[in-house]
Design a protein around this motif. Structure first.
Motif, PDB file in Angstrom:
ATOM      1  N   MET A   1     -76.970 -12.119  29.194  1.00  0.00           N
ATOM      2  CA  MET A   1     -75.624 -11.613  29.037  1.00  0.00           C
ATOM      3  C   MET A   1     -75.053 -11.940  27.661  1.00  0.00           C
ATOM      4  O   MET A   1     -74.028 -11.406  27.296  1.00  0.00           O
ATOM      5  CB  MET A   1     -74.719 -12.178  30.125  1.00  0.00           C
ATOM      6  CG  MET A   1     -75.006 -11.619  31.505  1.00  0.00           C
ATOM      7  SD  MET A   1     -74.917  -9.823  31.606  1.00  0.00           S
ATOM      8  CE  MET A   1     -73.249  -9.518  31.168  1.00  0.00           C
ATOM      9  N   SER A   2     -75.718 -12.772  26.907  1.00  0.00           N
ATOM     10  CA  SER A   2     -75.212 -13.099  25.572  1.00  0.00           C
ATOM     11  C   SER A   2     -75.263 -11.881  24.645  1.00  0.00           C
ATOM     12  O   SER A   2     -74.631 -11.882  23.594  1.00  0.00           O
ATOM     13  CB  SER A   2     -76.012 -14.250  24.969  1.00  0.00           C
ATOM     14  OG  SER A   2     -77.364 -13.867  24.806  1.00  0.00           O
ATOM     15  N   ARG A   3     -75.963 -10.846  25.030  1.00  0.00           N
ATOM     16  CA  ARG A   3     -76.055  -9.632  24.217  1.00  0.00           C
ATOM     17  C   ARG A   3     -74.839  -8.734  24.376  1.00  0.00           C
ATOM     18  O   ARG A   3     -74.619  -7.838  23.572  1.00  0.00           O
ATOM     19  CB  ARG A   3     -77.312  -8.851  24.574  1.00  0.00           C
ATOM     20  CG  ARG A   3     -78.566  -9.558  24.124  1.00  0.00           C
ATOM     21  CD  ARG A   3     -79.806  -8.771  24.488  1.00  0.00           C
ATOM     22  NE  ARG A   3     -80.956  -9.399  23.905  1.00  0.00           N
ATOM     23  CZ  ARG A   3     -81.498  -9.054  22.740  1.00  0.00           C
ATOM     24  NH1 ARG A   3     -80.995  -8.064  22.046  1.00  0.00           N
ATOM     25  NH2 ARG A   3     -82.548  -9.681  22.272  1.00  0.00           N
ATOM     26  N   ILE A   4     -74.042  -8.953  25.417  1.00  0.00           N
ATOM     27  CA  ILE A   4     -72.846  -8.154  25.642  1.00  0.00           C
ATOM     28  C   ILE A   4     -71.648  -8.941  25.125  1.00  0.00           C
ATOM     29  O   ILE A   4     -71.414 -10.075  25.540  1.00  0.00           O
ATOM     30  CB  ILE A   4     -72.658  -7.808  27.131  1.00  0.00           C
ATOM     31  CG1 ILE A   4     -73.924  -7.145  27.705  1.00  0.00           C
ATOM     32  CG2 ILE A   4     -71.430  -6.925  27.327  1.00  0.00           C
ATOM     33  CD1 ILE A   4     -74.347  -5.870  27.003  1.00  0.00           C
ATOM     34  N   THR A   5     -70.918  -8.332  24.204  1.00  0.00           N
ATOM     35  CA  THR A   5     -69.814  -9.035  23.568  1.00  0.00           C
ATOM     36  C   THR A   5     -68.513  -8.246  23.726  1.00  0.00           C
ATOM     37  O   THR A   5     -68.520  -7.027  23.851  1.00  0.00           O
ATOM     38  CB  THR A   5     -70.106  -9.256  22.076  1.00  0.00           C
ATOM     39  OG1 THR A   5     -70.380  -7.998  21.453  1.00  0.00           O
ATOM     40  CG2 THR A   5     -71.292 -10.186  21.888  1.00  0.00           C
ATOM     41  N   LEU A   6     -67.428  -8.990  23.716  1.00  0.00           N
ATOM     42  CA  LEU A   6     -66.091  -8.403  23.758  1.00  0.00           C
ATOM     43  C   LEU A   6     -65.350  -8.893  22.521  1.00  0.00           C
ATOM     44  O   LEU A   6     -65.234 -10.092  22.300  1.00  0.00           O
ATOM     45  CB  LEU A   6     -65.343  -8.853  25.015  1.00  0.00           C
ATOM     46  CG  LEU A   6     -65.977  -8.471  26.350  1.00  0.00           C
ATOM     47  CD1 LEU A   6     -65.304  -9.216  27.477  1.00  0.00           C
ATOM     48  CD2 LEU A   6     -65.877  -6.980  26.559  1.00  0.00           C
ATOM     49  N   ASP A   7     -64.875  -7.942  21.731  1.00  0.00           N
ATOM     50  CA  ASP A   7     -64.183  -8.280  20.492  1.00  0.00           C
ATOM     51  C   ASP A   7     -63.129  -7.210  20.253  1.00  0.00           C
ATOM     52  O   ASP A   7     -63.463  -6.023  20.133  1.00  0.00           O
ATOM     53  CB  ASP A   7     -65.192  -8.313  19.344  1.00  0.00           C
ATOM     54  CG  ASP A   7     -64.583  -8.732  18.014  1.00  0.00           C
ATOM     55  OD1 ASP A   7     -63.345  -8.670  17.859  1.00  0.00           O
ATOM     56  OD2 ASP A   7     -65.354  -9.107  17.129  1.00  0.00           O
ATOM     57  N   VAL A   8     -61.872  -7.618  20.191  1.00  0.00           N
ATOM     58  CA  VAL A   8     -60.791  -6.643  20.008  1.00  0.00           C
ATOM     59  C   VAL A   8     -60.929  -5.873  18.697  1.00  0.00           C
ATOM     60  O   VAL A   8     -60.354  -4.799  18.551  1.00  0.00           O
ATOM     61  CB  VAL A   8     -59.395  -7.299  20.104  1.00  0.00           C
ATOM     62  CG1 VAL A   8     -59.153  -7.858  21.485  1.00  0.00           C
ATOM     63  CG2 VAL A   8     -59.223  -8.367  19.050  1.00  0.00           C
ATOM     64  N   GLU A   9     -61.696  -6.391  17.764  1.00  0.00           N
ATOM     65  CA  GLU A   9     -61.899  -5.730  16.475  1.00  0.00           C
ATOM     66  C   GLU A   9     -63.024  -4.696  16.511  1.00  0.00           C
ATOM     67  O   GLU A   9     -63.217  -3.960  15.551  1.00  0.00           O
ATOM     68  CB  GLU A   9     -62.209  -6.776  15.393  1.00  0.00           C
ATOM     69  CG  GLU A   9     -61.114  -7.807  15.202  1.00  0.00           C
ATOM     70  CD  GLU A   9     -59.841  -7.200  14.642  1.00  0.00           C
ATOM     71  OE1 GLU A   9     -59.936  -6.292  13.793  1.00  0.00           O
ATOM     72  OE2 GLU A   9     -58.750  -7.631  15.067  1.00  0.00           O
ATOM     73  N   VAL A  10     -63.778  -4.662  17.603  1.00  0.00           N
ATOM     74  CA  VAL A  10     -64.915  -3.740  17.709  1.00  0.00           C
ATOM     75  C   VAL A  10     -64.706  -2.834  18.914  1.00  0.00           C
ATOM     76  O   VAL A  10     -64.592  -3.303  20.048  1.00  0.00           O
ATOM     77  CB  VAL A  10     -66.249  -4.521  17.849  1.00  0.00           C
ATOM     78  CG1 VAL A  10     -67.426  -3.569  17.991  1.00  0.00           C
ATOM     79  CG2 VAL A  10     -66.448  -5.463  16.670  1.00  0.00           C
ATOM     80  N   CYS A  11     -64.643  -1.544  18.666  1.00  0.00           N
ATOM     81  CA  CYS A  11     -64.516  -0.526  19.725  1.00  0.00           C
ATOM     82  C   CYS A  11     -63.363  -0.814  20.679  1.00  0.00           C
ATOM     83  O   CYS A  11     -63.512  -0.695  21.900  1.00  0.00           O
ATOM     84  CB  CYS A  11     -65.826  -0.371  20.477  1.00  0.00           C
ATOM     85  SG  CYS A  11     -67.134   0.344  19.477  1.00  0.00           S
ATOM     86  N   HIS A  12     -62.236  -1.224  20.118  1.00  0.00           N
ATOM     87  CA  HIS A  12     -61.008  -1.444  20.901  1.00  0.00           C
ATOM     88  C   HIS A  12     -61.187  -2.467  22.020  1.00  0.00           C
ATOM     89  O   HIS A  12     -60.539  -2.383  23.051  1.00  0.00           O
ATOM     90  CB  HIS A  12     -60.494  -0.131  21.477  1.00  0.00           C
ATOM     91  CG  HIS A  12     -60.342   0.941  20.447  1.00  0.00           C
ATOM     92  ND1 HIS A  12     -59.341   0.927  19.511  1.00  0.00           N
ATOM     93  CD2 HIS A  12     -61.099   2.048  20.181  1.00  0.00           C
ATOM     94  CE1 HIS A  12     -59.463   1.987  18.732  1.00  0.00           C
ATOM     95  NE2 HIS A  12     -60.513   2.681  19.102  1.00  0.00           N
ATOM     96  N   GLY A  13     -62.100  -3.407  21.823  1.00  0.00           N
ATOM     97  CA  GLY A  13     -62.287  -4.469  22.801  1.00  0.00           C
ATOM     98  C   GLY A  13     -63.179  -4.114  23.970  1.00  0.00           C
ATOM     99  O   GLY A  13     -63.312  -4.892  24.909  1.00  0.00           O
ATOM    100  N   LYS A  14     -63.805  -2.939  23.929  1.00  0.00           N
ATOM    101  CA  LYS A  14     -64.726  -2.571  25.011  1.00  0.00           C
ATOM    102  C   LYS A  14     -65.966  -3.452  24.935  1.00  0.00           C
ATOM    103  O   LYS A  14     -66.355  -3.896  23.854  1.00  0.00           O
ATOM    104  CB  LYS A  14     -65.152  -1.103  24.874  1.00  0.00           C
ATOM    105  CG  LYS A  14     -64.051  -0.125  25.158  1.00  0.00           C
ATOM    106  CD  LYS A  14     -64.589   1.282  25.071  1.00  0.00           C
ATOM    107  CE  LYS A  14     -63.505   2.278  25.447  1.00  0.00           C
ATOM    108  NZ  LYS A  14     -64.049   3.638  25.483  1.00  0.00           N
ATOM    109  N   PRO A  15     -66.621  -3.680  26.073  1.00  0.00           N
ATOM    110  CA  PRO A  15     -67.875  -4.434  26.043  1.00  0.00           C
ATOM    111  C   PRO A  15     -68.901  -3.684  25.195  1.00  0.00           C
ATOM    112  O   PRO A  15     -69.117  -2.482  25.395  1.00  0.00           O
ATOM    113  CB  PRO A  15     -68.319  -4.485  27.505  1.00  0.00           C
ATOM    114  CG  PRO A  15     -67.147  -4.055  28.308  1.00  0.00           C
ATOM    115  CD  PRO A  15     -66.256  -3.263  27.429  1.00  0.00           C
ATOM    116  N   CYS A  16     -69.498  -4.393  24.245  1.00  0.00           N
ATOM    117  CA  CYS A  16     -70.450  -3.793  23.313  1.00  0.00           C
ATOM    118  C   CYS A  16     -71.729  -4.614  23.248  1.00  0.00           C
ATOM    119  O   CYS A  16     -71.781  -5.752  23.706  1.00  0.00           O
ATOM    120  CB  CYS A  16     -69.848  -3.708  21.916  1.00  0.00           C
ATOM    121  SG  CYS A  16     -68.530  -2.507  21.765  1.00  0.00           S
TER     122      CYS A  16
END
Length: 72
Positions: free
Chosen positions: A1-16
């Motif tokens: 699961m470390s490959r799935i990230t949440l970042d408000v600066e990337v794709c509006h905070g969608k899981p990426c």
């Protein structure tokens, strides 16, 4: 699961995938369209097999109601 990230600066905070502009939902769309993992990787070499598996696992967790809080 470390490959799935949440970042408000990337794709509006969608899981990426790994802080890239690859939302989980887009990877799932590729799988759902019938593409194999090998086809996805051939078309998008920045993705790895483990990324696709992580997206599938993330979706399973969401559907099962299990916690996904440990996602970075």
């Amino acid at each position: 699961m470390s490959r799935i990230t949440l970042d408000v600066e990337v794709c509006h905070g969608k899981p990426c995938v790994r802080h890239m502009r690859w939302p989980v939902e887009v990877v799932l769309d590729l799988v759902g369209s019938g593409m194999t993992m090998d086809e996805i990787i051939a078309d998008h070499p920045e993705l790895e097999r483990e990324d696709i598996v992580a997206c599938l696992h993330y979706a399973r967790l969401l559907l099962s109601g299990e916690s996904v809080r440990h996602v970075a």
